[in-house]
Design a protein around this motif. Structure first.
Motif, PDB file in Angstrom:
ATOM      1  N   SER A 202      -5.284  18.971   0.557  1.00  0.00           N
ATOM      2  CA  SER A 202      -5.566  18.735   1.977  1.00  0.00           C
ATOM      3  C   SER A 202      -5.981  17.294   2.246  1.00  0.00           C
ATOM      4  O   SER A 202      -6.296  16.932   3.375  1.00  0.00           O
ATOM      5  CB  SER A 202      -6.692  19.676   2.445  1.00  0.00           C
ATOM      6  N   ARG A 203      -5.974  16.467   1.196  1.00  0.00           N
ATOM      7  CA  ARG A 203      -6.410  15.074   1.345  1.00  0.00           C
ATOM      8  C   ARG A 203      -5.232  14.111   1.307  1.00  0.00           C
ATOM      9  O   ARG A 203      -4.209  14.384   0.701  1.00  0.00           O
ATOM     10  CB  ARG A 203      -7.391  14.693   0.240  1.00  0.00           C
ATOM     11  N   THR A 204      -5.440  12.976   1.959  1.00  0.00           N
ATOM     12  CA  THR A 204      -4.481  11.873   1.895  1.00  0.00           C
ATOM     13  C   THR A 204      -5.153  10.723   1.164  1.00  0.00           C
ATOM     14  O   THR A 204      -6.182  10.201   1.601  1.00  0.00           O
ATOM     15  CB  THR A 204      -4.054  11.414   3.298  1.00  0.00           C
ATOM     16  N   LEU A 205      -4.585  10.332   0.037  1.00  0.00           N
ATOM     17  CA  LEU A 205      -5.133   9.228  -0.748  1.00  0.00           C
ATOM     18  C   LEU A 205      -4.338   7.960  -0.473  1.00  0.00           C
ATOM     19  O   LEU A 205      -3.106   7.971  -0.550  1.00  0.00           O
ATOM     20  CB  LEU A 205      -5.084   9.556  -2.243  1.00  0.00           C
ATOM     21  N   GLN A 206      -5.047   6.890  -0.141  1.00  0.00           N
ATOM     22  CA  GLN A 206      -4.386   5.602   0.095  1.00  0.00           C
ATOM     23  C   GLN A 206      -4.654   4.667  -1.075  1.00  0.00           C
ATOM     24  O   GLN A 206      -5.794   4.494  -1.498  1.00  0.00           O
ATOM     25  CB  GLN A 206      -4.883   4.956   1.387  1.00  0.00           C
TER      26      GLN A 206
ATOM     27  N   ARG B 174       0.846  -1.204   0.000  1.00  0.00           N
ATOM     28  CA  ARG B 174       0.000   0.000   0.000  1.00  0.00           C
ATOM     29  C   ARG B 174       0.878   1.250   0.000  1.00  0.00           C
ATOM     30  O   ARG B 174       2.055   1.177   0.340  1.00  0.00           O
ATOM     31  CB  ARG B 174      -0.943   0.004   1.200  1.00  0.00           C
ATOM     32  N   TYR B 175       0.259   2.373  -0.359  1.00  0.00           N
ATOM     33  CA  TYR B 175       1.024   3.613  -0.457  1.00  0.00           C
ATOM     34  C   TYR B 175       0.077   4.793  -0.306  1.00  0.00           C
ATOM     35  O   TYR B 175      -1.059   4.759  -0.799  1.00  0.00           O
ATOM     36  CB  TYR B 175       1.753   3.676  -1.806  1.00  0.00           C
ATOM     37  N   GLU B 176       0.532   5.842   0.381  1.00  0.00           N
ATOM     38  CA  GLU B 176      -0.278   7.031   0.583  1.00  0.00           C
ATOM     39  C   GLU B 176       0.399   8.240  -0.060  1.00  0.00           C
ATOM     40  O   GLU B 176       1.628   8.362  -0.019  1.00  0.00           O
ATOM     41  CB  GLU B 176      -0.491   7.320   2.072  1.00  0.00           C
ATOM     42  N   VAL B 177      -0.413   9.116  -0.655  1.00  0.00           N
ATOM     43  CA  VAL B 177       0.098  10.363  -1.224  1.00  0.00           C
ATOM     44  C   VAL B 177      -0.764  11.515  -0.724  1.00  0.00           C
ATOM     45  O   VAL B 177      -1.965  11.354  -0.488  1.00  0.00           O
ATOM     46  CB  VAL B 177       0.099  10.336  -2.772  1.00  0.00           C
ATOM     47  N   GLU B 178      -0.145  12.660  -0.570  1.00  0.00           N
ATOM     48  CA  GLU B 178      -0.855  13.861  -0.143  1.00  0.00           C
ATOM     49  C   GLU B 178      -1.256  14.654  -1.385  1.00  0.00           C
ATOM     50  O   GLU B 178      -0.413  15.053  -2.185  1.00  0.00           O
ATOM     51  CB  GLU B 178       0.035  14.728   0.752  1.00  0.00           C
TER      52      GLU B 178
END
Length: 351
Positions: free
Chosen positions: A263-267, A256-260
């Motif tokens: 103002s949102r964080t997408l996983q 898994r990976y998260e990006v900013e």
């Protein structure tokens, strides 16, 4: 006087007077019955909304059933492999994939092959070549890249969580392209390559020729085009080369990976759930799907002490490519030194 009284009595006894009397009684009777039925009418009035609601519900259900009866199911889109009749080829493991190749990475011994020379659309397996070129170019991974309208897919109408105007680094886009098969990320990587998108596609085909992938041709970097084609044998070569790249090993097997994004964080999650399984030791992988290609999967994995390269193309069913990989793993664990099995190709040409 007596005569007058007699005449009056006779007049009252006449048929007309009797009828009038009966009408008066009848009228009184009707009025009485109406009064007696009044409570019942009131009760009926109270139950009216419920009956109306039931009738309305019944009408809606009838209309819905009528609409369903007139809906014509969209015809299933056959994959290229299905049109070629490749699914008619039997194999000892009853694989759902019409094309399969399993070989020993160190010795290059073929353990299982099925229609491995067929040239088919490869969908997002394309992104493995895209990632290899980006990594080999040693471009700065911290360079910001903005998603533009040019990156929006118009061929398949695929969705993306990366809206036009989103800015991420090249490294973040590469991670999303390889791990979660993000199409706009892959397209942006090719578009911003030195020489632009056209130059990147030329480089893809030049690299394929350099690796001896003679059945392979690319027209864009995402795999959304069914004109991106290859064979299982060519893809096995690509997997072997990509496995030697530490960055590709890391990104393709990331769970898994998260990006900013603002103002949102997408996983994002890996498109291959086997990377999270404790029974699998996967060194590199990539999935792919478009209707013309069916479900596709390439992997490098260690099974029963052997490093293997596996290719599955044109698998029918959402999870069938993973089930095929599981069948191969169980088969090899039962016979770790299996001598291999060649399944005859069932097609006349590589078209």
């Amino acid at each position: 006087m007596s005569v007058a009284l007699l005449a009056l009595a006779l007049a009252l006894a006449a048929p007309g007077a009797q009828a009038a009397g009966k009408k008066a009684v009848a009228k009184k009777t009707v009025t009485s019955s109406q009064v007696k039925r009044a409570p019942a009418k009131a009760a009926t009035h109270k139950a009216g909304p419920k009956r109306k609601a039931q009738a309305s519900l019944a009408q809606r259900r009838t209309r819905a059933a009528t609409r369903r009866a007139h809906v014509v199911a969209a015809p299933a889109v056959l994959s290229v492999g299905q049109k070629m009749g490749l699914h008619a080829t039997a194999d000892p493991l009853a694989l759902a994939s019409s094309v399969a190749l399993v070989l020993d990475q160190d010795t290059h011994e073929v353990l299982l092959s099925k229609n491995d020379e067929a040239v088919l659309p490869i969908a997002s397996l394309t992104k493995l070549m895209t990632g290899l070129l980006i990594s080999e170019a040693q471009l700065p991974m911290d360079t910001p890249i903005t998603i533009t309208q040019a990156d929006v897919d118009t061929e398949k109408g695929s969705r993306s969580r990366l809206a036009v105007g989103t800015t991420l680094t090249r490294g973040e886009l590469l991670h999303l392209a390889l791990m979660s098969s993000e199409n706009r990320a892959a397209h942006a990587l090719g578009r911003t390559y030195p020489g632009g998108l056209a130059g990147f596609v030329r480089r893809m085909n030049a690299k394929a020729a350099q690796l001896g992938m003679h059945d392979t041709h690319y027209v864009e970097p995402t795999g959304l085009s069914s004109q991106n084609r290859s064979s299982a044998r060519d893809l096995a070569r690509l997997v072997g080369v990509a496995y030697d790249d530490a960055l590709l090993r890391e990104l393709t097997t990331s769970p898994r990976y998260e990006v900013e994004v603002g103002s949102r964080t997408l996983q994002y999650n890996n498109t291959n759930r086997l990377v999270k399984s404790p029974v699998w030791d996967i060194g590199l992988q990539k999935t792919g799907y478009i209707s013309e290609a069916g479900r596709c999967l390439v992997m490098q994995a260690e099974i029963a002490g052997r490093k293997l390269i596996m290719v599955f193309l044109d698998s029918a069913g959402k999870f069938s490519r993973l089930a095929d990989a599981e069948r191969v793993r169980s088969w090899l664990q039962a016979s770790p030194r299996h001598g291999g099995h060649k399944v005859a190709n069932s097609f006349a040409t590589n078209g």
